[in-house]
Design a protein around this motif. Structure first.
Motif, PDB file in Angstrom:
ATOM      1  N   GLU A 196       0.843  -1.202   0.000  1.00 45.38           N
ATOM      2  CA  GLU A 196       0.000   0.000   0.000  1.00 45.38           C
ATOM      3  C   GLU A 196       0.878   1.252   0.000  1.00 45.38           C
ATOM      4  O   GLU A 196       0.602   2.230  -0.679  1.00 45.38           O
ATOM      5  N   GLN A 238      -4.932  -2.803  -2.586  1.00 49.16           N
ATOM      6  CA  GLN A 238      -6.399  -2.846  -2.672  1.00 49.16           C
ATOM      7  C   GLN A 238      -6.927  -2.009  -3.822  1.00 49.16           C
ATOM      8  O   GLN A 238      -7.887  -2.389  -4.482  1.00 49.16           O
ATOM      9  N   ILE A 242      -9.726  -3.266  -6.449  1.00 50.02           N
ATOM     10  CA  ILE A 242     -11.040  -2.625  -6.540  1.00 50.02           C
ATOM     11  C   ILE A 242     -11.340  -2.203  -7.978  1.00 50.02           C
ATOM     12  O   ILE A 242     -12.390  -2.545  -8.532  1.00 50.02           O
ATOM     13  N   LEU A 256      -6.461   8.791  -3.578  1.00 50.86           N
ATOM     14  CA  LEU A 256      -7.818   8.638  -3.051  1.00 50.86           C
ATOM     15  C   LEU A 256      -8.778   9.586  -3.763  1.00 50.86           C
ATOM     16  O   LEU A 256      -9.876   9.191  -4.159  1.00 50.86           O
ATOM     17  N   CYS A 260     -12.096   8.588  -6.016  1.00 52.69           N
ATOM     18  CA  CYS A 260     -13.464   9.054  -5.755  1.00 52.69           C
ATOM     19  C   CYS A 260     -14.075   9.624  -7.033  1.00 52.69           C
ATOM     20  O   CYS A 260     -15.225   9.330  -7.371  1.00 52.69           O
ATOM     21  N   ARG A 264     -17.387   8.217  -8.868  1.00 50.98           N
ATOM     22  CA  ARG A 264     -18.575   9.086  -8.995  1.00 50.98           C
ATOM     23  C   ARG A 264     -19.014   9.201 -10.460  1.00 50.98           C
ATOM     24  O   ARG A 264     -20.204   9.100 -10.762  1.00 50.98           O
TER      25      ARG A 264
ATOM     26  N   VAL C 247      -5.787   2.748   7.992  1.00 47.70           N
ATOM     27  CA  VAL C 247      -7.084   2.282   7.503  1.00 47.70           C
ATOM     28  C   VAL C 247      -6.885   1.680   6.106  1.00 47.70           C
ATOM     29  O   VAL C 247      -6.196   2.269   5.279  1.00 47.70           O
ATOM     30  N   PRO C 248      -7.484   0.503   5.836  1.00 48.45           N
ATOM     31  CA  PRO C 248      -7.336  -0.086   4.497  1.00 48.45           C
ATOM     32  C   PRO C 248      -7.896   0.851   3.429  1.00 48.45           C
ATOM     33  O   PRO C 248      -8.827   1.613   3.697  1.00 48.45           O
ATOM     34  N   PHE C 249      -7.348   0.747   2.233  1.00 43.90           N
ATOM     35  CA  PHE C 249      -7.741   1.667   1.177  1.00 43.90           C
ATOM     36  C   PHE C 249      -9.242   1.581   0.864  1.00 43.90           C
ATOM     37  O   PHE C 249      -9.902   2.596   0.686  1.00 43.90           O
ATOM     38  N   SER C 250      -9.778   0.369   0.829  1.00 44.52           N
ATOM     39  CA  SER C 250     -11.208   0.226   0.510  1.00 44.52           C
ATOM     40  C   SER C 250     -12.059   1.004   1.515  1.00 44.52           C
ATOM     41  O   SER C 250     -13.063   1.626   1.145  1.00 44.52           O
ATOM     42  N   LYS C 252     -11.015   3.623   3.344  1.00 42.00           N
ATOM     43  CA  LYS C 252     -10.773   5.060   3.136  1.00 42.00           C
ATOM     44  C   LYS C 252     -11.676   5.568   2.010  1.00 42.00           C
ATOM     45  O   LYS C 252     -12.293   6.620   2.112  1.00 42.00           O
ATOM     46  N   LEU C 253     -11.722   4.765   0.952  1.00 40.28           N
ATOM     47  CA  LEU C 253     -12.502   5.138  -0.219  1.00 40.28           C
ATOM     48  C   LEU C 253     -13.986   5.235   0.144  1.00 40.28           C
ATOM     49  O   LEU C 253     -14.675   6.197  -0.200  1.00 40.28           O
ATOM     50  N   GLU C 256     -14.662   8.358   2.235  1.00 38.27           N
ATOM     51  CA  GLU C 256     -14.591   9.571   1.435  1.00 38.27           C
ATOM     52  C   GLU C 256     -15.855   9.710   0.565  1.00 38.27           C
ATOM     53  O   GLU C 256     -16.461  10.781   0.492  1.00 38.27           O
ATOM     54  N   LEU C 257     -16.263   8.621  -0.065  1.00 40.34           N
ATOM     55  CA  LEU C 257     -17.428   8.649  -0.940  1.00 40.34           C
ATOM     56  C   LEU C 257     -18.709   8.879  -0.145  1.00 40.34           C
ATOM     57  O   LEU C 257     -19.578   9.659  -0.541  1.00 40.34           O
ATOM     58  N   ASN C 260     -19.337  12.267   0.894  1.00 36.91           N
ATOM     59  CA  ASN C 260     -19.815  13.088  -0.213  1.00 36.91           C
ATOM     60  C   ASN C 260     -21.097  12.511  -0.805  1.00 36.91           C
ATOM     61  O   ASN C 260     -21.279  12.439  -2.025  1.00 36.91           O
ATOM     62  N   MET C 262     -22.530   9.594  -1.300  1.00 35.01           N
ATOM     63  CA  MET C 262     -22.839   8.376  -2.044  1.00 35.01           C
ATOM     64  C   MET C 262     -23.462   7.397  -1.041  1.00 35.01           C
ATOM     65  O   MET C 262     -23.066   7.333   0.108  1.00 35.01           O
ATOM     66  N   VAL C 271     -12.200  -5.290   0.000  1.00 40.91           N
ATOM     67  CA  VAL C 271     -12.203  -5.057  -1.443  1.00 40.91           C
ATOM     68  C   VAL C 271     -13.500  -5.559  -2.100  1.00 40.91           C
ATOM     69  O   VAL C 271     -14.151  -4.835  -2.853  1.00 40.91           O
ATOM     70  N   MET C 274     -16.512  -3.483  -1.516  1.00 41.39           N
ATOM     71  CA  MET C 274     -16.429  -2.216  -2.245  1.00 41.39           C
ATOM     72  C   MET C 274     -16.874  -2.407  -3.689  1.00 41.39           C
ATOM     73  O   MET C 274     -17.661  -1.610  -4.216  1.00 41.39           O
TER      74      MET C 274
END
Lengths: 269, 240, 280
Positions: A196, A238, A242, A256, A260, A264, C247-250, C252-253, C256-257, C260, C262, C271, C274
């Motif tokens: 990561e 990840q 994804i 990040l 997003c 979106r 925090v794992p990326f999934s 975090k994503l 964040e989403l 906003n 979602m 993963v 997500m």
């Protein structure tokens, strides 16, 4: 430029550790070396500052064969920070720990003073100047190690597993720091398992297995090659999984924020 | 990492001597040692010498025993010369030297064919206190680990410009501070972690811990034991 | 006390004699049977102290001011015999090198069993069974210096597992392993937890590799428990997360989403979830 030409290395007892290594690391680049435990990553980087000399082939730094120089001479331009901070900290104060390298290389008093002030501020160590480095926490010890090597301003910096035991904030600081070095025309080489972290760093990746270099490429290229990853003992970050999962097969977003945005847009369609 | 530990004395093997019960190996070694101390005539010394050679051939350790022997020979050559010039006869001087070699080799024989593991069983069999046996075990177990630590520390300090090859002796001693300090600190940390791990796996909770294997003499062990004892006593009887 | 609680901390505080401030303050926790718990937090948050309190190294090996209670499988750690604790709790430390004492893998696995004074036959059976579970039967006669890092890790685990603890504690088990070996190790833990009905507590920085297996996430900071819930609930976008946590990326994503606007059916910690949420 660092250049490995047909390098192989055998341990004193004859067991083979490196084989057929051909590698060029350009100046002012960021390179990561990844691979499973025992792949020969540390053995490889020890050739850069002459701790090990190749059994056959040549390693040269800026066209100088490492066989012709001592570790001390090479280290002036190649700084190496080892994984375990406890393997290097010994001085009674942080100040003396940082001065150790500077004094060994016999720099002028003026230079030493200037560099010392520079790193002590850079690594936020002023408050520990007169404290034994052994009393510090793991993260702080690592900072002292970095400072003590960076102090003599080597052109090449090698970091062995710099993120082990570091929390997220410390990792972010490290990342910015490597970026900063790179902007100041330094060559940075990182050995790391932290996928990561590597994705955020976006270095040139050299993958190794069983003493050989398997492939060299961008994170995107390396982390999308399942067969290769299996072979060198890594898993993709990840973010790659994804975006692959939702059907974006190339140009994975880097940050990040970008991720997003992409998602979106995908939802709006 | 293996190449360092490989230089260590004991090496795994499946030879007929290696497979003997460690107590028998100890017995053989003690018998040879005692004989070397007691006998003094050339003829008997040669018998002992032959016995050592046979054992080392059977144990496939001749090469490494030879190294010990060369070392001992160098030493005994010195003894020979000193003795000779001190006015003793040549034969007598040779005997003394041969004796010295036999003593060294009979001890070395035991350590070359006995794993630390077996040694521990022997120590336990002698009913030495468990703490003492365990102290022995861990100190042998961690020799290669500490060696690795030392090498890594040396690498780290050399990379910081520490020059270990040059300089006068006093300056050199000073240069070992950056190596010794981290080494000591690392081993202190290690021993602390070791203590925690031992405690959490129940070290010391039982006065009579059991054992995975117990030493048992096979028929072959007994034959070897009896025959060596017979040979030993007959030589003693012949000499006196 | 609920029957399902295997470990309980009641108003537990501890101050080492060698230090001035409390390392842990007013800890209230319960850890259930057959669950994998991940314990996270910045360096110096008191994780090691918490683990030592469970295995009884506190107060047996470390002296200090001990207040409140720690109960493990019905016994009060404070006045329990070490033997009673050792039978229940297994502790795999961070550095496998320092917990392999003997000259061969099988002898090392026997170490704890010998201490429990088990009979030779039982010891042999347990060793065989443990080696089979961990896939290290072929290493039985190997000396520690002949093992790779991953094999050392398994040997250290085997020595503890053979004692058949109800609770297994792992301190940063994957920090020295390459990602593939680390993932295999976590798969194994997951299997063990289900098959042996064991509770597993894992201290880990690299949440991206372990969170998938966690039934519960406990976050410690400055000697206090700041979260103790399922990973989904800990990482719900409406909740604060301390910046030190990796925090794992999934996740975090997701955060964040979701911030906003979602819509997600539930907080994301992996993963696959997500991907499902986005594809929906």
């Amino acid at each position: 430029m660092i250049k490995f030409e047909d390098v192989s290395y055998n341990h004193p007892d004859g067991t083979n550790a490196l084989n057929d290594i051909n590698l060029e690391i350009p100046e002012n680049s960021i390179t990561a070396i990844v691979g499973n435990n025992g792949a020969g990553k540390t053995t490889l980087v020890k050739h850069i500052n002459g701790l090990l000399k190749p059994t056959t082939g040549t390693v040269s730094i800026k066209n100088n064969n490492t066989k012709e120089s001592s570790v001390a001479e090479l280290s002036r331009d190649v700084g190496m920070v080892f994984q375990n901070a406890n393997h290097q900290l010994f001085a009674d104060t942080v100040e003396n720990e940082i001065l150790f390298g500077l004094n060994n290389f016999g720099f002028s008093e003026e230079f030493i003073k200037e560099r010392y002030e520079f790193v002590i501020e850079l690594f936020n160590l002023r408050k520990y100047e007169n404290i034994s480095p052994l009393k510090l926490s793991g993260g702080e010890k690592k900072r002292v190690c970095l400072a003590s090597v960076l102090a003599w301003n080597p052109g090449i910096l090698i970091l062995d597993e710099p993120t082990v035991g570091q929390d997220e904030l410390q990792k972010t600081v490290l990342l910015e720091f490597i970026d900063q070095l790179n902007k100041n025309n330094k060559t940075v080489i990182v050995i790391s398992h932290d996928i990561e972290f590597l994705w955020r760093l976006q270095p040139n990746i050299v993958t190794m297995s069983e003493g050989r270099i398997i492939q060299i490429g961008s994170p995107e290229k390396i982390f999308r090659n399942k067969e290769l990853m299996e072979k060198v003992g890594i898993v993709p970050p990840q973010i790659i999984k994804i975006f692959e999962g939702i059907g974006i097969k190339d140009k994975t977003p880097l940050s990040l924020e970008d991720s997003c945005k992409v998602i979106r847009e995908l939802r709006n369609h | 990492m293996q190449f360092i530990a490989n230089g260590f004395i004991y090496r795994k093997s499946n030879s007929i001597i290696h497979r003997l019960d460690p107590r028998i190996k100890l017995l053989i070694s003690i018998q040879l040692f005692t004989l070397a101390l007691l006998v003094s005539d050339l003829y008997n010394l040669l018998v002992i010498f032959t016995a050592i050679t046979i054992f080392s051939l059977l144990g496939r350790i001749t090469q490494r025993l030879l190294r010990t022997m060369i070392f001992a020979t160098g030493f005994s050559a010195l003894i020979l010369i000193i003795n000779y010039f001190a006015g003793y006869s040549l034969i007598y001087s040779i005997q003394i030297a041969l004796r010295f070699i036999s003593i060294v080799c009979s001890t070395s024989l035991f350590f070359l064919v006995t794993s630390p593991d077996e040694l521990e069983y022997v120590l336990r069999w002698f009913r030495l206190p468990r703490d003492l046996v365990f102290a022995f075990v861990t100190s042998v177990r961690f020799v290669p680990v500490i060696l690795m630590d030392t090498l890594q520390i040396m690498d780290a300090q050399k990379s910081r410009g520490l020059e270990l090859e040059k300089g006068n002796p006093i300056k050199r001693i000073k240069k070992f501070v950056p190596i010794l300090v981290p080494l000591i600190i690392n081993e202190v940390i290690r021993s602390g972690e070791l203590a925690e791990a031992m405690e959490s796996r129940g070290y010391g909770i039982s006065k009579n811990p059991t054992s995975l294997y117990s030493l048992k003499l096979s028929n072959f062990d007994i034959i070897v034991m009896i025959s060596t004892i017979i040979a030993f006593t007959s030589i003693i009887l012949l000499v006196y | 006390m609920s029957v399902k609680d295997l470990i309980r901390f009641d108003n537990f505080s501890f101050k080492y004699n060698s230090r001035n401030d409390k390392v842990l303050e007013d800890i209230n926790l319960n850890i259930k049977k057959n669950e994998i718990t991940v314990l996270a937090g910045p360096t110096g948050c008191g994780k090691s102290t918490l683990l030592r309190a469970i295995v009884g190294l506190i107060p047996n090996m470390y002296e200090g001011e001990y207040t409140g209670e720690v109960t493990v499988d019905g016994i009060r750690i404070r006045d329990a015999e070490i033997k009673e604790i050792a039978k229940r709790v297994g502790f795999v430390f961070q550095n496998p090198e320092n917990q392999i004492f003997m000259f061969s893998v099988e002898r090392d696995i026997a170490f704890g069993l010998e201490n429990l004074s088990l009979e030779q036959e039982i010891i042999k059976n347990r060793i065989e069974e443990t080696m089979k579970t961990l896939n290290i039967t072929h290493l039985a006669k190997k000396a520690p210096h002949e093992l790779s890092d991953g094999q050392k890790q398994r040997t250290a685990l085997a020595g503890v597992l053979a004692m058949e603890p109800k609770i297994l504690i792992l301190d940063e088990p994957t920090s020295l392993l390459d990602p593939k070996t680390a993932t295999e190790f976590m798969e194994l833990m997951n299997k063990l937890c289900k098959e042996r009905e064991m509770s597993i507590i894992i201290v880990e920085h690299r949440l991206d590799l372990v969170l998938k297996y966690a039934d519960r996430l406990i976050v410690l900071s400055n000697g206090k428990v700041i979260s103790n819930d399922t990973p989904e609930n800990v990482f719900d976008y409406k909740k604060e997360v301390i910046p030190e946590l990796s925090v794992p990326f999934s996740t975090k994503l997701y955060r964040e989403l979701a911030k906003n606007s979602m819509k997600f059916s539930k907080p994301v910690t992996g993963v696959e979830e997500m991907i499902k949420e986005v594809k929906k």
